[in-house]
Design an enzyme around this catalytic site. Sequence first.
Site, PDB file in Angstrom:
ATOM      1  N   LYS A 199     -50.141  52.232  26.188  1.00 36.05           N
ATOM      2  CA  LYS A 199     -48.700  52.055  26.403  1.00 36.05           C
ATOM      3  C   LYS A 199     -47.969  53.388  26.244  1.00 36.05           C
ATOM      4  O   LYS A 199     -48.432  54.268  25.519  1.00 36.05           O
ATOM      5  CB  LYS A 199     -48.140  50.971  25.469  1.00 36.05           C
ATOM      6  N   LYS A 217     -53.029  51.367  14.543  1.00 42.12           N
ATOM      7  CA  LYS A 217     -52.424  52.516  13.862  1.00 42.12           C
ATOM      8  C   LYS A 217     -53.280  53.048  12.724  1.00 42.12           C
ATOM      9  O   LYS A 217     -53.228  54.235  12.429  1.00 42.12           O
ATOM     10  CB  LYS A 217     -51.030  52.158  13.331  1.00 42.12           C
ATOM     11  N   LYS A 270     -44.083  57.112  21.680  1.00 41.30           N
ATOM     12  CA  LYS A 270     -43.570  58.332  21.062  1.00 41.30           C
ATOM     13  C   LYS A 270     -44.689  59.125  20.411  1.00 41.30           C
ATOM     14  O   LYS A 270     -44.591  60.324  20.242  1.00 41.30           O
ATOM     15  CB  LYS A 270     -42.587  57.974  19.937  1.00 41.30           C
TER      16      LYS A 270
END
Length: 339
Positions: free
Chosen positions: A200, A117, A203
Site C-alpha cells: 500500500k 509493523k 508514509k
Amino acid sequence: MKTRIVSGIQPTGNLHLGNYLGAIRNWVRMQDETAAAGGDCFFFLADLHAITVYNDPAELRANVRAMAAALIAAGVDPARATLFNQAAVPAHAELAWLLNCTARIGWLNRMTQFKEKSGKNREGASIGLYAYPVLQAADVLLYGASHVPVGEDQKQHLELARDIATKFNTDYHVDLFRLPEPIIPPAAARIMSLRDGGAKMSKSDPSDASRINLTDDVDTIAAKIRKAKTDPEPLPDTAEALDGRPEARNLVGIHAALGDESVADVLARHAGQGFGQFKPMLAERLVETLRPIGARLAELARDPAELDRLLAAGAARARDAAAPMLAGAYDALGLSRQQ
Ligand code: TYM
C-alpha cells in the site's frame, strides 16, 4: 441518535494520496453532510499512536502542526469540525487503559497491522505497538462515534473496537458504548505504492517515488506518474481483466477515485490505450486536484501561531465532549474518582 463522525491520522511525514483519497476526502464530505443533518465531526492527529515506534520529539511536534495544516488545506474546517491532537485530550489514554482490561490478548494477536509493523522482531516491539488498536478503540468509543471514515487497512481495527464495546457493555450490564460503523470508499479503499502494486502507498516507505505527497509540485507529480511501474499491455475493457495486473489496476483506480467514478467507467473511456497515453492524463487530473491544496497549505504554514490556536480550541471542545463517556466508563467499572 445523532450522527457523529470520528477519525484520526498519524502525524508522521507527509499527507499522501492514499490518505487523501482513502480517508481525508471523505472526512471533508461528511463534515458538510453531517453538519447539514445536525450531527458533528471530530478529527484528530493521533500523536499518541505515533509514539508506538520511536519518533524524534522535535519532529513529532513539527509534524502535528504540519499535518493539522495539511488537513485544513484539504478542506477540514475547524469552525465546523472539532480538530485537535490526541495528547491534548487525556481521556483517550485513560479510556484506553480501561479498555485494555476488556480487550483479550487473543483478539490483539489477530491484528495484521501489528504483525506487519513488528516484522520478525516481535519480542522487540513496544507494548504500545501491540496495544495500539485498543487506543484506537478508545478514540472512537469515547465520543460515541456512529461512523468512522477510514481506508481499508483500518477495517480490522474498527471491528475490534466493536468487539471491545460489545464485551464491555455486556460484562458491566450497561448500554454505554455505541458500535461504530466504518465508512470505506469503494474505489480508493487501498491506494497502492507507485513502485509496487502489492504494497500500500505509505508514509513509511523509504522511497519517495512510491507515493504522491500533497505537497509535491507539478513537475514532481508528472515525473512520479511517468516513472510509476506498469506493464506493456494496453488497458482492457473490463475491470476483471485487470486481475493479476496490480500496478495497472492501481493507476486506473486512482483515476476513478479522482473523478468519483468506478474502474469500469474509466475503462469504458480508455480501453485500448497504452500507459504512454494514460499516464499524462492521470498526472493532469492529479495536479488539478492537488494544486489548490498545496497552495492553501503554503499559506497556512506561514502562521504557526494560528494553527496552535485552532488546535487548542479544538482540544478544549474535545475534552468537554469526552468527559461524560469517560465518567460513564469509570462508573460502570465501580471506580471512584472522588478527590
Ligand atoms: P494512518 O495515519 O496510517 O492513515 C490515515 C488514514 O488514511 C488511510 N490510508 C489509506 N487509504 C487508502 N490507501 C492507502 N494507501 C492508505 N494509507 C492510509 C487510513 O486507512 C486512515 O484512514 N491507526 C490510524 C489512525 C487512527 C485512527 C483512530 C483512525 C488512530 N485512531 C481512530 C480512525 C479512528 C492510522 O495509523 O492511520
